[in-house]
Design an enzyme around this catalytic site. Sequence first.
Site, PDB file in Angstrom:
ATOM      1  N   LYS A  41       0.848  -1.209   0.000  1.00  0.00           N
ATOM      2  CA  LYS A  41       0.000   0.000   0.000  1.00  0.00           C
ATOM      3  C   LYS A  41       0.879   1.255   0.000  1.00  0.00           C
ATOM      4  CE  LYS A  41      -0.342  -0.168   5.024  1.00  0.00           C
ATOM      5  NZ  LYS A  41      -1.021  -0.838   6.136  1.00  0.00           N
ATOM      6  N   ARG A 139     -11.103   0.277  13.959  1.00  0.00           N
ATOM      7  CA  ARG A 139     -10.874   1.010  12.721  1.00  0.00           C
ATOM      8  C   ARG A 139     -11.776   0.328  11.702  1.00  0.00           C
ATOM      9  NH1 ARG A 139      -4.634   1.486  10.901  1.00  0.00           N
ATOM     10  NH2 ARG A 139      -5.226  -0.385   9.800  1.00  0.00           N
ATOM     11  N   HIS A 171      -6.779  -7.297  12.395  1.00  0.00           N
ATOM     12  CA  HIS A 171      -5.508  -6.551  12.449  1.00  0.00           C
ATOM     13  C   HIS A 171      -5.225  -6.200  13.907  1.00  0.00           C
ATOM     14  CE1 HIS A 171      -2.246  -4.327  10.694  1.00  0.00           C
ATOM     15  NE2 HIS A 171      -2.761  -3.127  10.811  1.00  0.00           N
ATOM     16  N   ARG A 226       0.729 -10.933   6.943  1.00  0.00           N
ATOM     17  CA  ARG A 226       0.736  -9.724   6.092  1.00  0.00           C
ATOM     18  C   ARG A 226       1.907  -8.842   6.528  1.00  0.00           C
ATOM     19  NH1 ARG A 226      -4.377  -9.759   8.434  1.00  0.00           N
ATOM     20  NH2 ARG A 226      -3.785  -7.822   9.468  1.00  0.00           N
ATOM     21  N   TYR A 267      17.260  31.009   7.055  1.00  0.00           N
ATOM     22  CA  TYR A 267      16.176  31.856   7.576  1.00  0.00           C
ATOM     23  C   TYR A 267      16.198  31.942   9.091  1.00  0.00           C
ATOM     24  CZ  TYR A 267      13.932  31.570   2.964  1.00  0.00           C
ATOM     25  OH  TYR A 267      13.645  31.652   1.636  1.00  0.00           O
ATOM     26  N   CYS A 314      15.255  24.543   4.545  1.00  0.00           N
ATOM     27  CA  CYS A 314      14.360  25.370   3.726  1.00  0.00           C
ATOM     28  C   CYS A 314      13.513  24.487   2.820  1.00  0.00           C
ATOM     29  CB  CYS A 314      15.175  26.332   2.879  1.00  0.00           C
ATOM     30  SG  CYS A 314      16.326  27.333   3.838  1.00  0.00           S
ATOM     31  N   MET A 315      12.708  25.116   1.970  1.00  0.00           N
ATOM     32  CA  MET A 315      11.846  24.350   1.070  1.00  0.00           C
ATOM     33  C   MET A 315      12.674  23.494   0.102  1.00  0.00           C
ATOM     34  SD  MET A 315       8.913  25.717  -1.545  1.00  0.00           S
ATOM     35  CE  MET A 315       7.965  26.539  -0.282  1.00  0.00           C
ATOM     36  N   ASP A 316      13.751  24.089  -0.406  1.00  0.00           N
ATOM     37  CA  ASP A 316      14.515  23.437  -1.476  1.00  0.00           C
ATOM     38  C   ASP A 316      15.970  23.183  -1.137  1.00  0.00           C
ATOM     39  OD1 ASP A 316      12.375  23.979  -3.608  1.00  0.00           O
ATOM     40  OD2 ASP A 316      12.812  25.969  -2.816  1.00  0.00           O
TER      41      ASP A 316
HETATM   42  C1  LIG Z   1      -0.348  -1.871   6.768  1.00  0.00           C
HETATM   43  C2  LIG Z   1      -0.993  -3.128   7.133  1.00  0.00           C
HETATM   44  C3  LIG Z   1      -0.248  -4.295   7.379  1.00  0.00           C
HETATM   45  C4  LIG Z   1       1.260  -4.309   7.438  1.00  0.00           C
HETATM   46  O1  LIG Z   1       1.661  -3.758   8.672  1.00  0.00           O
HETATM   47  P1  LIG Z   1       3.213  -3.660   9.045  1.00  0.00           P
HETATM   48  O2  LIG Z   1       3.225  -3.204  10.455  1.00  0.00           O
HETATM   49  O3  LIG Z   1       3.795  -2.644   8.120  1.00  0.00           O
HETATM   50  O4  LIG Z   1       3.785  -5.014   8.831  1.00  0.00           O
HETATM   51  C5  LIG Z   1      -0.929  -5.466   7.608  1.00  0.00           C
HETATM   52  N1  LIG Z   1      -2.279  -5.494   7.620  1.00  0.00           N
HETATM   53  C6  LIG Z   1      -3.022  -4.386   7.413  1.00  0.00           C
HETATM   54  C7  LIG Z   1      -4.486  -4.474   7.469  1.00  0.00           C
HETATM   55  C8  LIG Z   1      -2.404  -3.172   7.179  1.00  0.00           C
HETATM   56  O5  LIG Z   1      -3.156  -2.075   6.989  1.00  0.00           O
END
Ligand SMILES: *Cc1c(COP(=O)(O)O)cnc(C)c1O
Length: 377
Positions: A41, A139, A171, A226, A267, A314-316
């Site tokens: 992601k 969530r 999760h 995951r 700055y 700075c910005m750049d």
């Molecule tokens: C981002 C995410 C992960 C991976 O999490 P990490 O801590 O980066 O390993 C796994 N499952 C879900 C639902 C996530 O949103």
Amino acid sequence: MAASSPPRAEAIVDLDALRHNVTLLADRAAASGAATMAVVKADGYGHGALPVARAALEAGATWLGSCSLAEALALRGAGISGPILSWLEVAGEDFAPAVAANVDLTASSVRELGHILGAGQRAGRTPRVHLKIDTGLSRNGCPAAEWPDLVEVAAKAQADGHAEIVAVWSHLACADEPGHPSVDLQAGRFQQAYEVSTAAGLKPLRHLANSAATLNRPDLHFDLVRVGIAMYGLNPLPHPEDLVPAMTFRSSVALTKRIEAGESVSYGQTWTAGRDTNLALVPVGYADGVPRLLSGRLSVWLAGRRRPVVGRVCMDQLVVDCEDDLVPVGEEVVLFGTGERGEPTATEWADTLGTIDYEIVTGMYRPRVTRTYRGQR
Ligand SMILES: *Cc1c(COP(=O)(O)O)cnc(C)c1O
């Protein structure tokens, strides 16, 4: 601009490091009989979703995970054929192209499942669905009170041939704090939710573990883990693991000059030279992902040692104090890297700022930062 112009800011992604990390994680998962999903992601946490996905699949991952349909469809469009799970619906989004492309979808409510089933009819294909139970993150995911309804509708859809219920998943909130009591509590709720699904006649896979749980809770690997951050080589746990950061962020010296004692830099003139000194100007700033909050708290690796960035970012541009050393224009400046040579790391930036390294590397996903790949096959 000529393609040969050196980049102002460059994120070098080492795919060999990434493959090393994926292999380590996939081996841990395989030891408990689990497959590995590479989470790509946010454009692969800023590393580039497609090159990361390809490298992860080469190194032992068999699934890909994404938070948006657009990202999942882009992977399919690039020719990736294995399972891809997408898990966050935007209100009003049309799932039909995802079903048509055989992207696995997540239902956290009867309403979302209904959208997926409708999309399946429009696409003329049976959608593959993962049911998400909220076990304590509050969530996305289905609250426990609504879970039996969701399972019932899902089981009926499967019996009618309108959906394939692939998995039940959740999760974790605190897997990066070993021993945190919420982990076992969430695991218990996950088990109960799974039992509701099997009692309804479903035979889903189970997946719960993120990187931290993959590394420290083999009992929670179930069928699939995951992994995100650890695959990119950043360790979510307090103890060391054999991970190699995949991203190095660098630039080069654009200009050098000597200033006299008493002259100030940048700055607000927040830094004043206590003695005559050599300065190196680096053409990156907060528009390139160097947080301005690091002003006065940042050093870079330049010409064989760490040197402080002085005055405000700075910005750049930013300015490095080189004391009496003469550094050549064009010399490489490493802002963060693996830490192997003594250069700063993304984790060090995060610790200084009071945030997490996830935010640092993901913040490199911006048009002004050129991404270069090493170890591409
Ligand atoms: C981002 C995410 C992960 C991976 O999490 P990490 O801590 O980066 O390993 C796994 N499952 C879900 C639902 C996530 O949103």
